[in-house]
Design an enzyme around this catalytic site. Structure first.
Site, PDB file in Angstrom:
ATOM      1  N   HIS A 114      59.050-106.065 -51.758  1.00 62.51           N
ATOM      2  CA  HIS A 114      58.656-106.802 -50.552  1.00 62.51           C
ATOM      3  C   HIS A 114      57.711-107.936 -50.945  1.00 62.51           C
ATOM      4  O   HIS A 114      56.932-107.804 -51.895  1.00 62.51           O
ATOM      5  CB  HIS A 114      57.973-105.864 -49.553  1.00 62.51           C
ATOM      6  CG  HIS A 114      57.704-106.530 -48.241  1.00 62.51           C
ATOM      7  ND1 HIS A 114      56.583-107.292 -48.022  1.00 62.51           N
ATOM      8  CD2 HIS A 114      58.440-106.593 -47.099  1.00 62.51           C
ATOM      9  CE1 HIS A 114      56.628-107.786 -46.788  1.00 62.51           C
ATOM     10  NE2 HIS A 114      57.745-107.368 -46.209  1.00 62.51           N
ATOM     11  N   GLU A 186      64.149-112.107 -47.209  1.00 64.37           N
ATOM     12  CA  GLU A 186      62.968-112.357 -46.385  1.00 64.37           C
ATOM     13  C   GLU A 186      62.209-113.555 -46.952  1.00 64.37           C
ATOM     14  O   GLU A 186      61.396-113.395 -47.877  1.00 64.37           O
ATOM     15  CB  GLU A 186      62.054-111.137 -46.380  1.00 64.37           C
ATOM     16  CG  GLU A 186      62.724-109.884 -45.853  1.00 64.37           C
ATOM     17  CD  GLU A 186      61.697-108.873 -45.380  1.00 64.37           C
ATOM     18  OE1 GLU A 186      61.566-108.736 -44.165  1.00 64.37           O
ATOM     19  OE2 GLU A 186      61.024-108.262 -46.210  1.00 64.37           O
TER      20      GLU A 186
HETATM   21  P1  13P Z   1      57.754-109.883 -39.449  1.00 63.59           P
HETATM   22  O1  13P Z   1      59.012-109.568 -38.679  1.00 63.59           O
HETATM   23  O2  13P Z   1      56.527-109.402 -38.754  1.00 63.59           O
HETATM   24  O3  13P Z   1      57.690-111.336 -39.834  1.00 63.59           O
HETATM   25  O4  13P Z   1      57.814-109.034 -40.815  1.00 63.59           O
HETATM   26  C1  13P Z   1      59.012-108.959 -41.538  1.00 63.59           C
HETATM   27  C2  13P Z   1      58.855-108.086 -42.704  1.00 63.59           C
HETATM   28  O5  13P Z   1      58.023-108.310 -43.557  1.00 63.59           O
HETATM   29  C3  13P Z   1      59.744-106.926 -42.813  1.00 63.59           C
HETATM   30  O6  13P Z   1      59.615-106.327 -44.062  1.00 63.59           O
END
Ligand code: 13P
Length: 280
Positions: A114, A186
């Site tokens: 992450h 992400e």
């Molecule tokens: P947000 O949806 O709060 O931006 O976070 C996403 C996330 O980091 C999921 O792992």
């Protein structure tokens, strides 16, 4: 999109203690009780301290549980880390259920790489690669997160960054285990309170790049790896994102931390996907 399975999950990060997590899970289980896990896979990734109670509180295998990180070694001098064996141990005292269900009711997912692990705690691609291999070998579904920083985007090297994270993160993964691999794209600049959601077109382009890279790495098996989008997913962009053919699911933070809101977001996305399918 005939037969396309959809994935919806949340990472609770360093929010919700034991009681809040158990209550959240119980609400989410009830609200989503009619969803078929063959077509909609739900998952929640709580804090480590909540995991034992979370495992015991779940009533169905519809909702999978995951851990937010995991060490690559089973034991050793790794203060503050969690061993794959320790995660596997959770759920083993659920004696009232069958051995088959034990596997599915414990911790089945490990989230690795992450952006907060990479950029706040300095995890490298090489470390993440060791964790991915250990996670797959230990029998977990590995959710590998990749994403470029704002700086990398501005430098015009988002694609290179993603390819490096995938090619190093997935280097030497055991053959035949990609069936237990999920990827979350992400973009770092889109995550969290200061994040700006990626446009649907941007997310689609990067998902296509990731899909092509996975094909390069794992051949035709790479086409089957679920590819989730995360980073400021919210009720106003979730439907458009899930409609992209290259998006198999949504990995949600803030917009999922209230069970009723998450249920509404999931239902709206499923509805949009089903409507699109009817029209094609
Ligand atoms: P947000 O949806 O709060 O931006 O976070 C996403 C996330 O980091 C999921 O792992």
């Amino acid at each position: 999109m005939p037969g396309k399975k959809l994935y919806f999950g949340t990472n609770l990060k360093m929010y919700k203690g034991i009681r809040e997590t158990v209550s959240y899970l119980s609400q989410l289980e009830q609200l989503t009780a009619d969803m078929d896990p063959e077509t909609v896979q739900l998952f929640v990734i709580p804090s480590y301290t909540s995991l034992p109670d979370a495992v015991r509180s779940l009533r169905h295998k519809r909702l999978l549980l995951g851990a937010q990180n995991m060490c690559w070694e089973e034991k050793g001098q790794f203060t503050g880390e969690i061993s794959p064996l320790m995660l596997k141990e959770l759920g083993l005292d659920l004696v009232e259920i069958s051995p088959l269900m034990l596997q599915e009711l414990g911790i089945s997912i490990v989230e690795l790489g992450h952006s907060e692990r990479r950029h706040v705690f300095g995890e490298t691609n090489a470390m993440i690669n060791q964790k991915v291999i250990a996670g797959l070998k230990s029998g977990f579904t590995v959710l590998l997160c990749v994403g470029e920083t704002e700086e990398e985007k501005n430098w015009g090297i988002s694609d290179e960054t993603l390819r490096i994270q995938l090619k190093t993160g997935l280097k030497d993964i055991p053959p035949g285990l990609t069936g237990r691999l999920w990827i979350a794209y992400e973009p770092v600049w889109a995550i969290g309170i200061n994040g700006q959601p990626a446009s649907v077109e941007y997310a689609r382009d990067k998902h296509e790049l990731i899909r092509n890279t996975l094909y390069e790495i794992a051949g035709t098996d790479g086409r089957e790896i679920p590819l989730l989008y995360g980073g400021s997913v919210n009720p106003s962009n979730a439907d458009a994102l899930i409609l992209q053919p290259s998006v198999d699911g949504l990995f949600v933070g803030r917009s999922a931390w209230n069970a009723a809101d998450f249920n509404a977001l999931i239902r709206s996305a499923i509805h949009s996907a089903a409507y699109k399918q009817q029209c094609t």
